[in-house]
Write a protein that holds these residues in place. Structure first.
Motif, PDB file in Angstrom:
ATOM      1  N   ILE A 171       0.863  -1.177   0.000  1.00  0.00           N
ATOM      2  CA  ILE A 171       0.000   0.000   0.000  1.00  0.00           C
ATOM      3  C   ILE A 171       0.898   1.224   0.000  1.00  0.00           C
ATOM      4  N   THR A 172       0.850   1.985  -1.050  1.00  0.00           N
ATOM      5  CA  THR A 172       1.676   3.184  -1.179  1.00  0.00           C
ATOM      6  C   THR A 172       0.874   4.403  -0.705  1.00  0.00           C
ATOM      7  N   MET A 173       1.431   5.592  -0.915  1.00  0.00           N
ATOM      8  CA  MET A 173       0.732   6.814  -0.548  1.00  0.00           C
ATOM      9  C   MET A 173      -0.583   6.959  -1.314  1.00  0.00           C
ATOM     10  N   ASP A 174      -0.608   6.443  -2.548  1.00  0.00           N
ATOM     11  CA  ASP A 174      -1.854   6.467  -3.307  1.00  0.00           C
ATOM     12  C   ASP A 174      -2.929   5.634  -2.615  1.00  0.00           C
ATOM     13  N   GLY A 175      -2.519   4.467  -2.103  1.00  0.00           N
ATOM     14  CA  GLY A 175      -3.471   3.606  -1.400  1.00  0.00           C
ATOM     15  C   GLY A 175      -3.956   4.229  -0.108  1.00  0.00           C
ATOM     16  N   LEU A 176      -3.055   4.907   0.601  1.00  0.00           N
ATOM     17  CA  LEU A 176      -3.450   5.594   1.827  1.00  0.00           C
ATOM     18  C   LEU A 176      -4.392   6.752   1.516  1.00  0.00           C
ATOM     19  N   SER A 177      -4.201   7.380   0.366  1.00  0.00           N
ATOM     20  CA  SER A 177      -5.123   8.431  -0.053  1.00  0.00           C
ATOM     21  C   SER A 177      -6.512   7.850  -0.329  1.00  0.00           C
ATOM     22  N   GLN A 178      -6.542   6.643  -0.904  1.00  0.00           N
ATOM     23  CA  GLN A 178      -7.826   5.976  -1.142  1.00  0.00           C
ATOM     24  C   GLN A 178      -8.513   5.631   0.184  1.00  0.00           C
ATOM     25  N   LEU A 179      -7.713   5.152   1.146  1.00  0.00           N
ATOM     26  CA  LEU A 179      -8.253   4.865   2.478  1.00  0.00           C
ATOM     27  C   LEU A 179      -8.819   6.125   3.112  1.00  0.00           C
ATOM     28  N   ALA A 180      -8.085   7.228   2.974  1.00  0.00           N
ATOM     29  CA  ALA A 180      -8.554   8.507   3.521  1.00  0.00           C
ATOM     30  C   ALA A 180      -9.872   8.915   2.882  1.00  0.00           C
ATOM     31  N   GLU A 181      -9.984   8.671   1.582  1.00  0.00           N
ATOM     32  CA  GLU A 181     -11.237   9.000   0.885  1.00  0.00           C
ATOM     33  C   GLU A 181     -12.387   8.156   1.418  1.00  0.00           C
ATOM     34  N   ASP A 182     -12.120   6.868   1.656  1.00  0.00           N
ATOM     35  CA  ASP A 182     -13.155   5.981   2.204  1.00  0.00           C
ATOM     36  C   ASP A 182     -13.575   6.406   3.607  1.00  0.00           C
ATOM     37  N   LEU A 183     -12.621   7.004   4.342  1.00  0.00           N
ATOM     38  CA  LEU A 183     -12.898   7.445   5.715  1.00  0.00           C
ATOM     39  C   LEU A 183     -13.438   8.875   5.777  1.00  0.00           C
ATOM     40  N   ASP A 184     -13.472   9.534   4.626  1.00  0.00           N
ATOM     41  CA  ASP A 184     -13.909  10.941   4.550  1.00  0.00           C
ATOM     42  C   ASP A 184     -13.025  11.851   5.397  1.00  0.00           C
ATOM     43  N   ASP A 244      -9.097  14.188   5.436  1.00  0.00           N
ATOM     44  CA  ASP A 244      -8.086  14.838   4.608  1.00  0.00           C
ATOM     45  C   ASP A 244      -6.716  14.282   4.990  1.00  0.00           C
ATOM     46  N   PRO A 245      -6.078  13.499   4.123  1.00  0.00           N
ATOM     47  CA  PRO A 245      -4.795  12.871   4.472  1.00  0.00           C
ATOM     48  C   PRO A 245      -3.652  13.863   4.631  1.00  0.00           C
ATOM     49  N   THR A 246      -3.834  15.100   4.182  1.00  0.00           N
ATOM     50  CA  THR A 246      -2.756  16.095   4.303  1.00  0.00           C
ATOM     51  C   THR A 246      -2.764  16.790   5.659  1.00  0.00           C
ATOM     52  N   THR A 247      -3.850  16.629   6.429  1.00  0.00           N
ATOM     53  CA  THR A 247      -3.936  17.333   7.712  1.00  0.00           C
ATOM     54  C   THR A 247      -4.320  16.432   8.885  1.00  0.00           C
ATOM     55  N   ASP A 248      -4.838  15.255   8.609  1.00  0.00           N
ATOM     56  CA  ASP A 248      -5.309  14.378   9.689  1.00  0.00           C
ATOM     57  C   ASP A 248      -4.169  13.487  10.189  1.00  0.00           C
ATOM     58  N   THR A 249      -3.608  13.846  11.330  1.00  0.00           N
ATOM     59  CA  THR A 249      -2.452  13.127  11.876  1.00  0.00           C
ATOM     60  C   THR A 249      -2.812  11.718  12.319  1.00  0.00           C
ATOM     61  N   LYS A 250      -4.093  11.454  12.495  1.00  0.00           N
ATOM     62  CA  LYS A 250      -4.517  10.117  12.952  1.00  0.00           C
ATOM     63  C   LYS A 250      -4.164   9.045  11.923  1.00  0.00           C
ATOM     64  N   LEU A 251      -4.047   9.442  10.659  1.00  0.00           N
ATOM     65  CA  LEU A 251      -3.624   8.482   9.634  1.00  0.00           C
ATOM     66  C   LEU A 251      -2.183   8.031   9.880  1.00  0.00           C
ATOM     67  N   LEU A 252      -1.348   8.952  10.341  1.00  0.00           N
ATOM     68  CA  LEU A 252       0.030   8.591  10.713  1.00  0.00           C
ATOM     69  C   LEU A 252       0.042   7.680  11.943  1.00  0.00           C
ATOM     70  N   VAL A 253      -0.853   7.953  12.895  1.00  0.00           N
ATOM     71  CA  VAL A 253      -0.943   7.096  14.085  1.00  0.00           C
ATOM     72  C   VAL A 253      -1.329   5.678  13.673  1.00  0.00           C
ATOM     73  N   LEU A 254      -2.257   5.556  12.726  1.00  0.00           N
ATOM     74  CA  LEU A 254      -2.650   4.240  12.232  1.00  0.00           C
ATOM     75  C   LEU A 254      -1.451   3.505  11.648  1.00  0.00           C
ATOM     76  N   CYS A 255      -0.685   4.186  10.797  1.00  0.00           N
ATOM     77  CA  CYS A 255       0.494   3.553  10.180  1.00  0.00           C
ATOM     78  C   CYS A 255       1.515   3.160  11.244  1.00  0.00           C
ATOM     79  N   TRP A 256       1.648   3.972  12.267  1.00  0.00           N
ATOM     80  CA  TRP A 256       2.575   3.677  13.371  1.00  0.00           C
ATOM     81  C   TRP A 256       2.110   2.438  14.135  1.00  0.00           C
ATOM     82  N   ARG A 257       0.824   2.369  14.443  1.00  0.00           N
ATOM     83  CA  ARG A 257       0.280   1.215  15.161  1.00  0.00           C
ATOM     84  C   ARG A 257       0.412  -0.069  14.346  1.00  0.00           C
ATOM     85  N   LEU A 258       0.372   0.074  13.022  1.00  0.00           N
ATOM     86  CA  LEU A 258       0.534  -1.101  12.163  1.00  0.00           C
ATOM     87  C   LEU A 258       1.986  -1.559  12.093  1.00  0.00           C
ATOM     88  N   GLY A 259       2.895  -0.714  12.603  1.00  0.00           N
ATOM     89  CA  GLY A 259       4.314  -1.074  12.608  1.00  0.00           C
ATOM     90  C   GLY A 259       4.982  -0.945  11.256  1.00  0.00           C
TER      91      GLY A 259
END
Length: 276
Positions: free
Chosen positions: A56-69, A71-86
């Motif tokens: 899953i690249t940045m494009d895939g994470l952008s798709q995930l962000a779209e599914d979650l409604d 903004d991947p450029t400002t929502d730090t929780k997406l980084l927390v998710l990636c961190w928790r996934l290791g």
């Protein structure tokens, strides 16, 4: 997080590429909501993974962000998710890492056998980094640096750091705005921020008081990276200059003019205003 989209190279075999795109489109449509099962997107690795790269690249994470409604450029929780996934490699999630989505107790999708995106969406606010204490926040902050590096580079470009730092550190620092200004004015666009400087900024923020006093910082005994010493000197010098300008403005002579009207006088005071 500001995902970087990689430009896809064009090739003569465009028909093969179109076939792949058509295949992925069909797969996505199968995972998309049906009329009888509205909004039933699944958190499947294949939905977000790049078919050629197998991650899953940045494009895939952008798709995930779209599914979650979000903004991947400002929502730090997406980084927390990636961190928790290791996530171990910059800018991507591997398949075995994605599988932790359902085995990590700190994630709202823990033991979600249905793999429904609703569980992640409904528990999204649980991933707010503001809930992390400093002992947990430190490794997360370090991860933000590692995940946003490019390839094998051991640093962040100056402009990337300027965008990323306020998003990651949020309100844990009194120094963020001044430090960003320091990087913009004192460092060229070619400047590189290394991991020690990045991590030390958090420790500095937690240990040293707000400017211009910087309580807890000692110039003679400082063990911080030189970059932070330069930052403190920059802020102190600017503060002294501003104070000097204000003192000069307040002590300069004031020009007055008097206008007579019906035996009363009105004084007009001309004041020099210095705008920095």
């Amino acid at each position: 997080m500001a995902p970087k989209r990689k430009a896809k190279s064009t090739s003569v075999g465009s028909s093969t590429k179109k076939a792949k795109m058509s295949k992925k489109s069909n797969e996505s449509s199968q995972m998309s909501p049906s009329k009888g099962n509205k909004d039933e997107k699944k958190l499947l690795f294949e939905r977000y993974a790049d078919e050629d790269e197998g991650v899953i690249t940045m494009d895939g994470l952008s798709q995930l962000a779209e599914d979650l409604d979000i903004d991947p450029t400002t929502d730090t929780k997406l980084l927390v998710l990636c961190w928790r996934l290791g996530a171990e490699k910059p800018g991507c999630i591997q398949k075995e890492e994605w599988s932790r989505l359902f085995t990590c107790p700190e994630l709202p999708t823990y033991e979600n056998t249905a793999k429904s995106i609703h569980a992640l969406k409904n528990g999204w606010n649980q991933l707010d980094p503001g809930f992390l204490d400093n002992s947990e926040f430190r490794p997360f902050f370090k991860f933000c640096f590692e995940f946003n590096r490019e390839g094998t580079k051991k640093f962040l470009e100056r402009d990337t750091a300027i965008i990323l730092l306020p998003l990651c550190i949020e309100n844990r620092s009194f120094h963020t705005d001044a430090f960003i200004q320091f990087l913009e004015k004192e460092k060229t666009p070619e400047f590189k921020l290394n991991k020690d400087q990045w991590c030390s900024f958090l420790d500095f923020s937690l240990a040293v008081g707000s400017p211009p006093d910087f309580d807890g910082w000692n110039a003679d005994e400082s063990s911080w990276p030189i970059l932070l010493d330069e930052f403190v000197e920059y802020v102190k010098a600017n503060n002294s200059l501003e104070k000097s300008d204000k003192d000069q403005a307040s002590s300069s002579p004031k020009t007055t003019t008097t206008t007579k009207h019906h035996h009363s006088s009105t004084k007009k005071i001309k004041i020099k205003i210095i705008i920095l």
